[in-house]
Design a protein around this motif. Sequence first.
Motif, PDB file in Angstrom:
ATOM      1  N   CYS A   2       0.845  -1.192   0.000  1.00  0.00           N
ATOM      2  CA  CYS A   2       0.000   0.000   0.000  1.00  0.00           C
ATOM      3  C   CYS A   2       0.880   1.241   0.000  1.00  0.00           C
ATOM      4  O   CYS A   2       2.079   1.175   0.252  1.00  0.00           O
ATOM      5  N   GLY A   6      -2.852   4.360   2.225  1.00  0.00           N
ATOM      6  CA  GLY A   6      -3.281   3.067   2.723  1.00  0.00           C
ATOM      7  C   GLY A   6      -2.749   2.791   4.112  1.00  0.00           C
ATOM      8  O   GLY A   6      -3.453   2.251   4.981  1.00  0.00           O
ATOM      9  N   GLN A   9      -4.759   4.820   6.578  1.00  0.00           N
ATOM     10  CA  GLN A   9      -6.071   4.215   6.796  1.00  0.00           C
ATOM     11  C   GLN A   9      -5.972   3.065   7.784  1.00  0.00           C
ATOM     12  O   GLN A   9      -6.797   2.932   8.700  1.00  0.00           O
ATOM     13  N   PRO A  28     -11.636  -1.699   5.023  1.00  0.00           N
ATOM     14  CA  PRO A  28     -10.670  -1.859   3.926  1.00  0.00           C
ATOM     15  C   PRO A  28     -11.306  -2.501   2.702  1.00  0.00           C
ATOM     16  O   PRO A  28     -12.158  -3.374   2.801  1.00  0.00           O
ATOM     17  N   TYR A 145      -7.001   0.602  -0.238  1.00  0.00           N
ATOM     18  CA  TYR A 145      -5.743   0.874   0.454  1.00  0.00           C
ATOM     19  C   TYR A 145      -4.519   0.342  -0.279  1.00  0.00           C
ATOM     20  O   TYR A 145      -3.434   0.228   0.298  1.00  0.00           O
TER      21      TYR A 145
END
Length: 292
Positions: A2, A6, A9, A28, A145
């Motif tokens: 990622c 990502g 997140q 996700p 992500y």
Amino acid sequence: MCDPSGIAQFIKGIAEIAQGSSKPSVMPVWCRELLCARDPPTVTCLHPEYDQPPLDDNKNVFSKPCQASFFFGPKQIHALRRLLPLHLAQSSSTFDVLTAFLWRSHTAALHYQNPNEEVRLMYVVNARFEPCRSTFNPPLPEGYYGNAFVCPVVVSTVGMLCGRPLSYALELVKKSKKAATEEYVRSTADLMAMNGRPAGSLRRSFVVSDLTKSGLSDVDYGWGKPLYSGIDGIYDIPGACYYFPHTNSKGENGKVVLICLLEEAMKRFEKELNGILHIKDEDEPIKYLSNL
């Protein structure tokens, strides 16, 4: 696996669970097929970010790389906008203005011997966000992500970049941002598939990644927000540059610019910035982080 968005997140999701949530507020999404190469792959755009420029003619021998950070608050950004024609100052984002200025200052600090040598600006554009997001139909789903960024390139000769007003560099940055469309992302994916994932060239390049909107500064595991969020150093890559949100000791909100340069070039870069912005010591223009 990622990109920075990502990673952010994932970290924010873990923080929410740590504070009692049963699941992250943003679930996700895998969906890697959304950014796979087309069948058949077709490179439709120019991708100079993967070209290998010739070796530099610059004969300067510098000392080892070092890292430094520079704070750009409202006063510094206002000083930069005053260097521009009114219509550009009013219509340009802080990212555009700051990036154009830093690219120009970085090039001047390297003391290239040949004004006709080409230098490049590479910056990260994330397909999740504007302006790239608005060109995707449909947009990438919330929660994606994986890796969803491309690195458009701006090219100029040293003489043109350093000899012309700041507006010249700014216009190049703004023009290149408009090229970061869904088609550009698709073309990049196709290039990866056809050429075996070539590495981008950093030679003669100033590389910018803006992480001010990553949300990492708001992560809370239950004991408060972080004092600092961002990368742990910027590695041994002269010319690499990152933007992070920062509040200085005066309570002013702005961006801190982390940059890696060879030591002698860093001294000239600092002098270039301070000379143009007329920064005083109390304005906290620079904090050296480390020598590599």
